[in-house]
Design an enzyme around this catalytic site. Structure first.
Site, PDB file in Angstrom:
ATOM      1  CG  ASP A 118      -1.900   1.173   1.209  1.00  0.00           C
ATOM      2  OD1 ASP A 118      -2.640   1.297   0.211  1.00  0.00           O
ATOM      3  OD2 ASP A 118      -1.900   1.970   2.160  1.00  0.00           O
ATOM      4  CG  LEU A 167      -9.336   9.413   1.810  1.00  0.00           C
ATOM      5  CD1 LEU A 167      -9.413  10.716   2.585  1.00  0.00           C
ATOM      6  CD2 LEU A 167     -10.444   9.353   0.772  1.00  0.00           C
ATOM      7  NE  ARG A 168      -0.628   6.083   1.565  1.00  0.00           N
ATOM      8  CZ  ARG A 168      -0.603   5.312   2.642  1.00  0.00           C
ATOM      9  NH1 ARG A 168      -0.770   4.013   2.509  1.00  0.00           N
ATOM     10  NH2 ARG A 168      -0.413   5.819   3.832  1.00  0.00           N
ATOM     11  N   GLY A 169      -5.341   6.142  -2.676  1.00  0.00           N
ATOM     12  CA  GLY A 169      -5.616   5.903  -4.101  1.00  0.00           C
ATOM     13  C   GLY A 169      -6.086   7.169  -4.807  1.00  0.00           C
TER      14      GLY A 169
END
Length: 347
Positions: free
Chosen positions: A202, A283-285
């Protein structure tokens, strides 16, 4: 183009593997994308391509003689010693340095990676004697881990800590030393040799999948190029000198114009809708897709992101973030593209 003791295969000479090359270039343009994980069959040129990136890396401003490549202007990217000098209004000597690329060997010890504190010197002389490690050298640069899926768990923990905070802290016998460790994490591996821990996977902004080139004429071209390079590396490199120079200039210009590149609010909403529908955790995507799309637009000398830009990067940014069965392989990108077309079909 500098001739090195061990000449590097030119980046512009690499045939195919466009997805991997694009992901690497976008990370150099915007390091905050968060790095790239490259997974593919053995012998597909993963490490060759990553190491070829060295020639294209632009120069950055650093504080001269500082082991942490401290940024003379950004407090988040400077060591405590340099921050202290600034507080005292001392003049800093600024130097130009090429963005560093540091290899992290699988067998490296934790001391070699994090650095060590000389306790004896600290006790006898009363100074914080610190021997910087690989994380110090990689600050503001690229940290490359080949066969990252074989990395020992204790080193994975170290990388996770640094990637999360942007700082590396070494503690021993009551003495603690911290320094900035913000780097582009690039990993490569063969999926047959095991999966990556989800927490580390991730942390990679992008995930590139590459396969063996199938077309016979391209395979012949690759074999011939490799033979030419092995026979006379410097002559081979000189044939690509101008193309390398042009690509370097393009990357430097994109880094400078990135701050002026915009993405429509409606498009950002659609990106978040796609992430939501795909059940992407966190919310990294969303953040990485926005950044990568802007970096691509800047690379192609545009100030506004188009849906086509988003289409080209979204599977790279999301495929490894999809919730999946532990036994299932990482999505090839088809699922991401399918949902993308649902939201951008009118464009």
């Amino acid at each position: 183009m500098t001739q090195e003791a061990r000449p590097v295969f030119p980046f512009t000479a690499i045939v195919g593997q466009e997805e991997m090359k694009l992901a690497l270039i976008l990370n150099v343009i915007d390091p905050k994308i968060g790095g790239v994980m490259i997974m593919g069959d053995r012998g597909t040129g993963k490490s060759t391509t990553v190491r070829a990136l060295v020639d294209l890396l632009p120069e950055i401003d650093v504080v001269a003689s500082d082991p942490f490549n401290s940024d003379p202007k950004d407090p988040e990217l400077m060591s405590e010693e340099i921050s202290e000098k600034l507080r005292k209004n001392e003049t800093l000597e600024i130097a130009k340095k090429k963005i560093p690329m540091i290899d992290l060997p699988l067998g490296a010890t934790e001391d070699r990676v994090c650095g060590t504190i000389d306790i004896e010197k600290a006790l006898t002389e009363g100074v914080k004697a610190f021997e910087p490690g690989l994380l110090a050298s990689a600050n503001r640069g690229i940290l490359y881990v080949d066969e990252v899926n074989l990395l020992d768990d204790h080193l994975v923990d170290v990388l996770l800590d640094s990637a999360a905070s942007g700082w590396n802290t070494v503690e021993r016998e009551g003495i603690s030393i911290s320094h900035p460790a913000r780097f582009i994490l690039v990993g490569s591996g063969n999926p047959e040799e095991g999966e990556l821990r989800p927490q580390l996977l991730d942390r990679f902004g992008m995930h590139a999948q590459i396969g063996t080139v199938k077309e016979p004429h391209l395979r012949v071209q690759i074999v011939e190029q490799r033979a030419e390079f092995d026979e006379s590396p410097n002559d081979f490199r000189s044939n690509y000198e101008e193309m390398q120079r042009q690509l370097t200039i393009k990357i430097i210009e994109a880094r400078e114009s990135l701050k002026n590149t915009e993405i429509d609010y409606e498009d950002r909403i659609k990106i978040s809708e796609i992430c939501s529908e795909l059940n992407v955790d966190g919310l990294r995507g969303d953040i990485v897709t926005n950044r990568a799309a802007k970096a691509l637009a800047a690379f192609e000398k545009r100030t506004k992101v188009t849906p086509q830009d988003i289409f080209r990067v979204i599977s790279l940014c999301l495929r490894h973030r999809l919730r999946k069965d532990p036994l299932e392989s990482i999505d090839s990108g088809d699922k991401v593209r399918e949902v993308f077309l649902k939201y951008f079909e009118t464009n």
